[in-house]
Design a protein around this motif. Structure first.
Motif, short mmCIF file in Angstrom:
data_model
loop_
_atom_site.label_atom_id
_atom_site.label_comp_id
_atom_site.label_asym_id
_atom_site.label_seq_id
_atom_site.Cartn_x
_atom_site.Cartn_y
_atom_site.Cartn_z
N ASN A 31 0.80 -1.21 0.00
CA ASN A 31 0.00 0.00 0.00
C ASN A 31 0.84 1.27 0.00
O ASN A 31 0.35 2.34 0.33
CB ASN A 31 -0.91 0.02 1.25
CG ASN A 31 -1.82 -1.17 1.29
OD1 ASN A 31 -2.34 -1.57 0.25
ND2 ASN A 31 -2.00 -1.76 2.46
N ALA A 34 -0.66 4.25 -1.58
CA ALA A 34 -1.87 4.75 -0.93
C ALA A 34 -2.81 5.39 -1.94
O ALA A 34 -3.35 6.46 -1.72
CB ALA A 34 -1.53 5.75 0.17
N THR A 41 -4.64 0.12 5.09
CA THR A 41 -3.36 -0.26 5.67
C THR A 41 -3.50 -0.69 7.13
O THR A 41 -2.69 -1.49 7.61
CB THR A 41 -2.36 0.91 5.58
OG1 THR A 41 -2.93 2.07 6.19
CG2 THR A 41 -2.03 1.22 4.13
N PRO A 44 -5.59 -4.91 6.63
CA PRO A 44 -5.31 -5.45 5.30
C PRO A 44 -6.45 -6.34 4.80
O PRO A 44 -7.16 -6.98 5.59
CB PRO A 44 -4.03 -6.26 5.50
CG PRO A 44 -3.42 -5.71 6.75
CD PRO A 44 -4.56 -5.27 7.61
N ARG A 234 -7.36 8.29 5.86
CA ARG A 234 -6.07 8.10 5.23
C ARG A 234 -5.34 9.44 5.12
O ARG A 234 -5.84 10.38 4.50
CB ARG A 234 -6.26 7.47 3.85
CG ARG A 234 -4.99 7.24 3.08
CD ARG A 234 -5.24 6.32 1.90
NE ARG A 234 -5.51 4.97 2.35
CZ ARG A 234 -5.92 3.98 1.55
NH1 ARG A 234 -6.16 4.23 0.28
NH2 ARG A 234 -6.12 2.78 2.03
N GLY A 238 0.55 7.42 2.74
CA GLY A 238 0.15 6.06 3.05
C GLY A 238 -0.22 5.83 4.50
O GLY A 238 -0.58 4.71 4.87
N THR A 293 -1.41 3.21 11.28
CA THR A 293 -0.29 2.60 10.57
C THR A 293 0.39 3.64 9.69
O THR A 293 -0.27 4.36 8.93
CB THR A 293 -0.76 1.42 9.70
OG1 THR A 293 -1.32 0.41 10.55
CG2 THR A 293 0.40 0.82 8.92
N LEU A 295 3.35 3.99 6.79
CA LEU A 295 4.18 3.24 5.86
C LEU A 295 5.52 3.93 5.69
O LEU A 295 5.62 5.15 5.58
CB LEU A 295 3.49 3.14 4.50
CG LEU A 295 2.16 2.37 4.49
CD1 LEU A 295 1.61 2.31 3.08
CD2 LEU A 295 2.32 0.98 5.06
N GLU A 300 6.57 -0.80 7.83
CA GLU A 300 5.48 -0.03 8.41
C GLU A 300 5.62 0.02 9.92
O GLU A 300 6.26 -0.83 10.55
CB GLU A 300 4.12 -0.60 8.01
CG GLU A 300 3.85 -2.00 8.51
CD GLU A 300 2.51 -2.54 8.04
OE1 GLU A 300 2.12 -2.22 6.90
OE2 GLU A 300 1.87 -3.29 8.80
N THR A 302 3.04 0.48 13.30
CA THR A 302 1.65 0.47 13.76
C THR A 302 1.62 0.74 15.25
O THR A 302 2.36 0.12 16.02
CB THR A 302 0.97 -0.87 13.46
OG1 THR A 302 0.93 -1.09 12.05
CG2 THR A 302 -0.45 -0.89 13.99
#
Length: 683
Positions: A31, A34, A41, A44, A234, A238, A293, A295, A300, A302
């Motif tokens: 991703n 994005a 993300t 998933p 979002r 990403g 999350t 990226l 990544e 989280t």
């Protein structure tokens, strides 16, 4: 909407999708761009989840919702039925499914332990390690991940049973609207509405459900009202954040356990004390969480937090004449970093993480006066805290061969503050700490064939259900184990398979035993769990009646050998609670136009013990079921689901005891013949 191929569905459910060969170069996160149409993300989609889970050098599986929604979807057993190594059985209705993976928490058929329950990677299990499945709604799940044993290390779990992660649909994975209705035997009624959508950088999904049943047994009526929802946003680059909300209002009548003769001769009955004490288990629960999350160029990060409140009102009768009245709060936070680099020209994948869980329960018990509170008989605060730090590294010594090393360290704290001093002050504080290493290897022989092996250690501190109710068990030790596992999975043409062989050596296995609600808790000393797990799907016939049709057999077989190891009292006896052999199988014909039908079977070819002394066994049984349905092109599905069609009287699960007699009330009979019909419409 035509049905997806059953071979694909069956192989996904059993963890049998093709192994993904190691890439020659670093693969960026899926991703990282994005784009507006990219999957979430924070949650998933199933395709990305399969790619990640297949990197595990051990027993894992992924069950998509499509494998469950083609019939009645009522309990976690419906989700986990075709996953070898998992023994999930309902006591009655949706209440308290027993969930044991490789014999984890086998002596408990209430308030499970030994397996971490997660929702979207966020713990549902209480801070002390105990948990319930009744708050999990199978209709509000997009797919389910099963990590057996230390294969759950990516979530920080190092337990004999591992972890089960129920993953929610999002507006990105399931946009649009959904209406579902089920009805059938014993006054069963289930309704679901779902709505999801994407608006630029925002997406949402919400699904309320309602469930009612009078129950097969006397005094098992139930009402379930549950709400699951999430809202995602979002950011640029990403990054994505998502808020989750869950609420439940559960009212469940609870019957007594029966003797073996009662369970097999008149399984609908319950003891008169169930009516006198108005025994039930009512839960009001609210849970909120956030997960974000970020990226990076090669991985990544989280982070997240959660907070849950639960109120339990639980009148009991029989040998334990009490009303349990608990107010509980659990919460915590977590952070996880994954990264992929090249070291000396070799691919290298790293995961590091930390978890913190905390909980406090105001645990009170009163005398049961017709289901109402009488005199106070117990009052305590039960405080739990757990810290976990973990890391795992996969180094590819060859492009197709990865060596995986992991380490988890944990510190658990239990504090019992006794506020009812009529029987003395039983307050205590306990600390449990452990270091649990893991070493494994995975060989992607071909893109469709994978071999794996691992050796791992685990530790399980006792939860408060063992440490203290009205009688405090201050001297309990943490259960410890080491497990050696070998396995393979793959696909060749129309045949797919999944196989694992394991042996676990346990010290201080926790045993929780009860007869008529009188409990005994102790560490069992040395024990041994070993088994064979086989799953497969075979499309035996294609184009037999017309082009595009198929006939598929899928099956999951589990061999379990759980026993004491030179115990001073029980010698090398079997550990009670689970069958030695357990088989689930289905043969299904699927027509190209969208209709399908086929029989299925659940077979326990020999009874299993209900006590450590191995004096009392259940009986063998075979249950015949069948499913049929039709998927229309306009998003409408209809189905029929028949359970136990021969109306076999059988025992679905048991309490366990040290020594039992024919008069011991340990057994919970399974449901009799039942027929359910349903429709689902998506638009």
């Amino acid at each position: 909407m035509k049905m997806t191929g059953l071979l694909r569905a069956g192989t996904v459910a059993l963890g049998l999708t093709p192994a993904i060969a190691a890439a020659q170069t670093i693969t960026p996160p899926l991703n990282v761009t994005a784009s507006p149409d990219a999957p979430s993300t924070t949650v998933p989609d199933a395709a990305e989840a399969r790619q990640r889970i297949e990197k595990t050098p051990g027993g894992v599986a992924l069950v998509p919702a499509e494998d469950v929604r083609d019939g009645r979807a009522n309990t976690v057993k419906d989700i986990l039925d075709y996953v070898p190594g998992v023994f999930a059985q309902s006591k009655y209705g949706q209440e308290d499914s027993r969930l044991a993976i490789r014999g984890s928490g086998l002596s408990r058929n209430v308030h499970l332990r030994g397996t971490r329950i997660l929702r979207d990677g966020i713990p549902v299990t209480d801070a002390d390690g105990a948990g319930d499945t009744m708050e999990i709604d199978p209709l509000a799940v997009d797919y389910t991940e099963i990590y057996k044993g230390a294969n759950a290390l990516q979530y920080g779990a190092s337990l004999l049973g591992g972890a089960v992660n129920f993953v929610s649909p999002t507006g990105r994975s399931q946009p649009g609207f959904l209406l579902r209705q089920e009805l059938g035997s014993f006054g069963a009624l289930r309704s679901q509405f779902g709505a999801g959508g994407v608006h630029g950088d925002y997406d949402y999904h919400v699904t309320p459900t309602y469930s009612h049943s009078n129950g097969f047994r006397d005094h098992t009526g139930q009402y379930y009202r549950r709400l699951n929802g999430n809202f995602g946003y979002r950011f640029g680059g990403g990054a994505e954040t998502r808020f989750f909300l869950f609420a439940a209002d559960i009212d469940q009548k609870t019957p007594s356990a029966l003797t073996k003769a009662q369970a097999l001769s008149n399984p609908k009955q319950t003891a008169a004390s169930s009516f006198r004490g108005n025994t039930k288990r009512n839960i009001d629960a609210v849970r909120g969480a956030n997960k974000t999350t970020f990226l990076t160029d090669t991985g990544e990060i989280t982070v997240g937090a959660f907070l849950a409140s639960r109120k339990l009102f639980h009148p009991l009768y029989g040998g334990f004449n009490a009303v349990i009245d608990n107010d509980e709060i659990n919460g915590g936070g977590f952070a996880r970093w994954t990264d992929e680099q090249r070291i000396g020209g070799h691919r290298n994948e790293t995961t590091l993480g930390v978890n913190y869980f905390a909980g406090q329960m105001d645990a009170r018990q009163f005398a049961n006066i017709g289901g109402r509170r009488g005199n106070l008989i117990s009052d305590s605060d039960q405080i739990s805290r757990s810290w976990e730090i973990y890391g795992e590294n996969a180094f590819y010594i060859l492009p197709e061969v990865a060596v995986i090393a992991g380490l988890q360290g944990s510190l658990a704290y239990r504090e019992y503050e006794d506020h009812f001093l009529g029987n003395g002050d039983q307050s205590f504080r306990r600390h449990f700490d452990s270091i649990n290493p893991k070493l494994g290897i995975r060989w992607d022989v071909t893109p469709q064939h994978q071999l794996f092996a691992n050796l791992n250690w685990s530790s399980e501190p006792p939860p408060f259900f063992e440490l203290g109710t009205t009688t405090v068990q201050q001297d309990l030790k943490a259960q410890e184990s080491k497990t050696l596992e070998f396995g393979a999975r793959g696909r060749s043409g129309d045949l797919a398979w999944d196989a694992a062989l394991y042996r676990a050596w346990l010290d201080n296995e926790l045993q929780y035993q009860t007869i008529d609600s009188i409990t005994n808790v102790f560490n069992a000393g040395r024990t041994m769990h070993q088994g064979v797990e086989l799953g497969g799907a075979w499309t035996a016939l294609r184009d037999s009646l017309q082009p595009g049709d198929r006939t598929t057999l899928r099956a999951a077989y589990t061999f379990s050998d759980f026993r004491f190891d030179g115990d001073p009292v029980f010698g090398d006896n079997d550990i009670p609670g689970a069958p030695r052999h357990f088989l689930r199988a289905e043969l299904r014909y699927t027509h190209a136009d969208g209709w399908y039908f086929g029989p299925n079977v659940e077979w326990v070819p020999q009874g299993y013990y209900a006590d450590n002394a191995n004096t009392l066994k259940t009986e063998a049984y075979a249950l015949l079921g069948a499913k049929a349905g039709y998927d229309f092109d306009n998003g409408l599905r209809i189905f029929l689901d028949g359970r136990n069609l021969l109306d076999k009287a059988y025992i679905s699960n048991t309490n366990v005891a040290a020594t039992a007699t024919p008069a011991s009330a340990l057994f919970n009979p399974g449901d009799g013949r039942a027929i359910y019909a349903g429709m689902e419409f998506r638009w």
